[in-house]
Write an enzyme that holds these catalytic residues in place. Structure first.
Site, PDB file in Angstrom:
ATOM      1  CE  LYS A 259     -34.399 -64.842  71.366  1.00 17.09           C
ATOM      2  NZ  LYS A 259     -35.982 -65.497  72.813  1.00 17.09           N
ATOM      3  CD  GLU A 260     -32.267 -55.917  73.751  1.00 18.14           C
ATOM      4  OE1 GLU A 260     -32.478 -54.743  73.389  1.00 18.14           O
ATOM      5  OE2 GLU A 260     -32.756 -56.112  74.055  1.00 18.14           O
ATOM      6  CG  MET A 261     -28.234 -53.578  69.690  1.00 22.44           C
ATOM      7  SD  MET A 261     -27.204 -52.363  69.929  1.00 22.44           S
ATOM      8  CE  MET A 261     -28.703 -51.076  69.633  1.00 22.44           C
TER       9      MET A 261
END
Length: 319
Positions: free
Chosen positions: A117-119
């Protein structure tokens, strides 16, 4: 002995000599060339799978090292599940991340890079991308005998983060400048000590040095903050509301979180791991009730907030 007190006493016994709060060291040792490489990586979205998200996307150095959102946005517009902590002065934390799952910043950077969900990246892919970039390939091989690797990427980013320290007016006050703080800020600092806030928020980073249970003296307030019921059971999968328990799976560790640093706290809203507390005044009032069992007056909240504003400092970006 209460776990919170034991943690505090053990930690402070070897970390803090005389005063509960110390000024930031006037110098930070770091490798400048590695830090400059880390700076380039920090601002480069190449770290993310689709080249859209950089460290600076969520950790904006002009906004206190955060993005002032309840939850940050990652690749493809995905929303995270825990409030973004500041990177400023993070080198002085005894653990990193809200649940303290890692000790070093070099290790910590692996989590956002690989979090879906981030990088949303993986290191095999990232290393290939960086290796194809002639400038990165040249710099890594010049500075590290192992060239580009998971470890050297983390090391470079940590070296850069060592430079993200923010000396404040309060540090000047601690070093003897009586005029560095206003009278209200001095009164606020006196209350901060007298009311017991300093029992958790101490040391060089005015926090970041121990775990504490949210709801230590008033579980009802903590339940309201977290939006949970007292008997809520753990469910499979990551749930940030359980803090240290997510790592240890020890029931005794439920709702223990790393105490955040208060440096630049006036800039890093919203507050707590779930970002549900919008204002600093509200945070002061709620934490005083939940952790110390105190109902602060409006005047006391105002004065403590004035003191906390003295902890704001400007970050100098290495050139």
């Amino acid at each position: 002995m209460n776990k919170f007190l034991l943690t505090f006493l053990v930690f402070t016994s070897f970390s803090f000599a005389m005063e509960p709060i110390q000024a930031l060291p006037e110098k930070m040792l770091y490798d400048k060339q590695k830090a400059l490489l880390g700076k380039k990586l920090y601002f480069d979205p190449i770290l993310s799978k689709d080249n859209t998200v950089s460290c600076a996307t969520c950790h904006n150095l002009e906004l206190g090292g955060v993005d002032n959102l309840q939850f940050s946005f990652g690749i493809k517009g995905q929303i995270g599940i825990i409030n973004t902590p500041t990177v400023l002065n993070a080198i002085y934390n005894f653990r990193q991340m809200w649940d303290g799952r890692v000790k070093t910043l070099a290790h910590q950077v692996q989590f956002p890079i690989t979090n879906s969900k981030e990088m949303g990246n993986n290191f095999n892919n990232l290393i290939k991308k960086l290796s194809k970039n002639s400038q990165y390939n040249k710099e890594f091989n010049k500075l590290y005998k192992d060239g580009i690797s998971k470890e050297t990427i983390g090391d470079a980013l940590e070296e850069f983060q060592k430079t993200l320290v923010t000396p404040s007016a309060f540090d000047e006050y601690l070093r003897g400048d009586e005029n560095a703080l206003t009278q209200n800020q001095k009164k606020g600092y006196e209350l901060f000590n007298k009311k017991g806030c300093v029992s958790c928020h101490n040391g060089v980073n005015i926090g970041g040095g121990l775990y504490a249970q949210l709801g230590l003296t008033d579980e009802k307030v903590a339940n309201e903050i977290m939006g949970r019921t007292p008997n809520e059971e753990y469910k499979e999968g990551y749930n940030p509301d359980f803090g240290l328990y997510n790592i240890t799976k020890n029931d005794f560790d439920k709702f223990y979180f790393k105490v955040p640093s208060l440096r630049n706290v006036a800039l890093t809203h919203p507050y707590l791991h779930n970002g549900k507390v919008k204002t600093l005044k509200e945070a002061i009032s709620l934490i005083a009730k939940a952790q110390l069992g105190l109902d602060l007056t409006k005047e006391e909240i105002f004065l403590i907030e004035e003191f906390l504003k003295s902890l704001n400092g400007k970050v100098t970006i290495i050139q």
